[in-house]
Design a protein around this motif. Structure first.
Motif: not given
Length: 694
Positions: A308-310, A338-339, A343-344, A600-601
């Motif tokens: 997710a973060e990627k 995931a959450m 973005k940072n 992501f999916m």
């Protein structure tokens, strides 16, 4: 007259004697209290010299994803393993009489009290190192008189049972240095990527100044303030004789190489998720995770979290001020897998996934069309897509919604096509035909708790919802109509394994499984680029990024871009926008949410079977001729298979009675919910001519 004077003169000695007696009594009580406190401090058992055990947070795979240390961190170091530069700097600036007093510096206390009385506040502190350590071990940081008294008593206990070296060691291992770093070893690693033992005089003097105000004097956030504070520390060290003027000057000009901010706190997996878990532990269960000793078992999938973060980092331009949020959930249990709340995390800890309320746009339409199915509509129910103006309210106001790009079919279109291309006029006509409360009630049943008003524009998602709530509301479409509450914590135990909290999934059947399947089947059309519609399907730009059955819906306003959807195994929602609510450039930024969601999916499900959505009993999948909305036949050309509740599918073939059909009578078309409008007959004959051409 003289008598009166003599009486007045006799009263003065009485008042003075009374004041003297009062002061003596107060003194006796005060001394007795101090003796009693001192005696209790000696008689009580020694207080623990270290903070409570760490609170450990586990992911769904039982791996450790984070810890709360209450000042202990995992880096407790002996005093002899801490640089003498740091020890001397801390004593010089925080408590230069540390080795002489017995826990209290009365001159500092009186000075601080005078300032507090003058300013009518409790802002000024006169705490010694022993008092600060007592506060870190046992107390909150509230500036109340009762806390001050408790602090003093704990300081007495520490001084009664421990030596100065032990107290100083504990203090330096528990003091807060900002950015998640408790203790000097954690601070040394955070700011300089070194050990506490190897801190230079320049580094030590900088760090010794931070605890006075970890945020205010942060070398990361406010380097100028940190440098000014460093000069004060070096001056204190020179004044107390632990360094010379030459050493002071050398340290002032020594170059410092700070590490990038956040590398210590980045060891938490899913920091936005963990912040929300901490909030739940405190607010819902009345526990303080920073007190230590808790074991918190969560639903977070560490690998899914990294993905997710990627994709948020990859798709949002680094130099852009755009922000994003993503939540991923298990449709069957409601577990939050995931959450990402931004973005940072190091740039902004504001959790947009749970705290930002934004307008979802057309992402609300699946709930509208579910409500329509409950009122007898089918995927073939048609309204005319054309510029329209509606009269609403008692004052006769007009409302004129428009399609994106002002593109219209100028013809009747079926519901499944309206959802796939996100036709706004069709949605408003559906909303008004159902009545003002149908959509509000459906959305609330799905779990969106926002206060929504039954206004015409609600069909276009003009009122705010939160990303986590929207993702959760989509779960019934993937889960046979079952609503599941978001679950982040499965269990909380103490350090001995005693269960303090245990959560089972909260599941309730709220929607009809057949109708939810029909909506899901229509949502798959959002990505069907082969659909012969009057304009492109809204998922066209993301359809090539995945290779498995997925259903979803995009949404956009001038200020927001959304994409939410699901497979049988995973649901996710993505929001993109600006924190200050400025308008987005949809030509360049409008597809980012779709790309994040799709990639992501696809990656998140790479180890799962490519399963289609299982159809419940009572569903029939019927090939339909898109031109007529009747049963398909080879003679009619390409067909499209659509899911219906059994009994609502068309019964006639596209080849039957075309020439005898009464096109001017809308009752002949059971799928048509709108009165006959001028131009319909011409449009129908145009379609018929095209169909009959060789």
């Amino acid at each position: 007259m003289n008598t009166a004077v003599r009486q007045s003169g006799r009263q003065k000695p009485g008042v003075i004697r009374l004041m003297i007696r009062f002061l003596l009594l107060a003194g006796i009580i005060g001394v007795s209290g101090m003796l009693a406190a001192a005696g209790s401090a000696y008689l009580l058992q020694p207080p623990p010299i270290q903070a409570d055990q760490s609170t450990v947070v586990y992911g769904a795979d039982q791996s450790i994803i984070g810890e709360h240390h209450n000042g202990r961190q995992q880096y407790w170091v002996d005093l002899e393993d801490i640089s003498p530069n740091l020890v001397q700097a801390s004593v010089a600036v925080e408590d230069d009489e540390f080795y002489e007093h017995s826990g209290f510096d009365f001159s500092r206390i009186l000075s601080a009290a005078a300032v507090n009385i003058r300013t009518l506040s409790k802002a000024q502190g006169g705490s010694t190192i022993t008092q600060q350590y007592a506060r870190n071990l046992f107390l909150s940081h509230d500036k109340t008189w009762s806390r001050k008294l408790e602090e003093a008593f704990y300081a007495l206990r520490l001084e009664a049972h421990y030596g100065k070296q032990e107290i100083l060691e504990g203090y330096l291992n528990t003091i807060y240095f900002g950015h998640g770093a408790y203790g000097i070893e954690a601070a040394a690693r955070l700011y300089f990527d070194t050990s506490a033992e190897d801190l230079s005089l320049a580094e030590a003097s900088l760090l010794a100044g931070v605890p006075k105000g970890p945020s205010y004097y942060s070398p990361f956030s406010h380097p100028e303030r940190a440098n000014e504070r460093q000069q004060l520390v070096l001056s204190a060290m020179e004044r107390t004789g632990v360094i010379t003027a030459e050493e002071k000057e050398s340290a002032e000009h020594a170059p410092l190489s700070l590490e990038p901010p956040g590398q210590l706190s980045d060891d938490r997996i899913g920091p936005y998720f963990q912040d929300h878990v901490q909030s739940l532990v405190e607010q819902k269960y009345g526990m303080d995770p920073k007190q230590g000793g808790l074991r918190i078992y969560t639903t977070l999938d560490p690998e899914l979290q990294k993905k997710a973060e990627k994709w948020i980092r990859y798709e949002i331009p680094k130099e852009s001020e755009l922000q994003g949020a993503l939540t991923a959930m298990d449709p069957e249990t409601g577990d939050v897998r995931a959450m990402a709340g931004g973005k940072n995390y190091q740039e902004s800890t504001f959790n947009r996934a749970v705290d930002a309320a934004r307008a979802p746009g057309s992402a609300l339409k699946p709930f509208l069309y579910y409500a329509a199915l409950e009122e007898g509509f089918t995927p073939l129910t048609s309204f005319r897509s054309e510029p329209s103006e509606f009269t609403i309210g008692e004052q006769g106001q007009t409302y004129a919604p428009g399609n994106y790009g002002e593109i219209y079919a100028d013809d009747f279109i079926p519901m499944y096509e309206a959802l796939a291309v996100s036709d706004n006029v069709f949605a408003v006509k559906t909303h008004l035909s159902l009545g003002p409360d149908a959509l509000v009630n459906t959305v609330k049943d799905a779990g969106i708790s926002s206060d929504l008003s039954p206004i015409p524009s609600l069909a276009l998602g003009t009122q705010n919802v939160k990303p986590l709530h929207l993702t959760n509301a989509y779960l019934p479409f993937a889960n046979g109509g079952k609503k599941t509450e978001p679950r982040l914590i499965t269990k909380i135990t103490d350090d001995e394994g005693n269960v303090l909290v245990e959560n089972e999934p909260e599941i309730n059947q709220i929607f009809d499984p057949r109708k939810t399947y029909v909506v899901t089947d229509m949502m798959k059309g959002v990505f069907d680029v082969s659909m012969d519609a009057y304009t492109s399907v809204t998922g066209r730009s993301a359809a090539h990024l995945f290779n498995r059955p997925l259903a979803g819906k995009s949404g956009s306003t001038d200020y927001d871009s959304w994409m939410a959807g699901f497979s049988p195994d995973l649901a996710a929602g993505v929001w993109i926008g600006y924190d200050d609510n400025r308008k987005m450039n949809h030509a360049e930024e409008g597809q980012i949410s779709k790309r994040i969601w799709a990639q992501f999916m696809e990656e998140g499900l790479e180890d799962e079977l490519k399963m289609d959505f299982p159809a419940p009993d009572g569903i029939v999948k019927t090939p339909i001729d898109p031109e007529t909305g009747l049963l398909a036949s080879e003679e009619c050309g390409p067909s499209r298979t659509i899911a219906f509740e059994k009994g609502t599918e068309p019964q006639r073939s596209c080849t039957e009675e075309l020439e005898n059909r009464q096109v001017t009578n809308p009752e002949e078309n059971p799928n048509q919910k709108e009165e006959q409008l001028p131009g319909q007959e011409e449009k129908f004959w145009e379609r018929l001519k095209r169909w009959m051409q060789p």
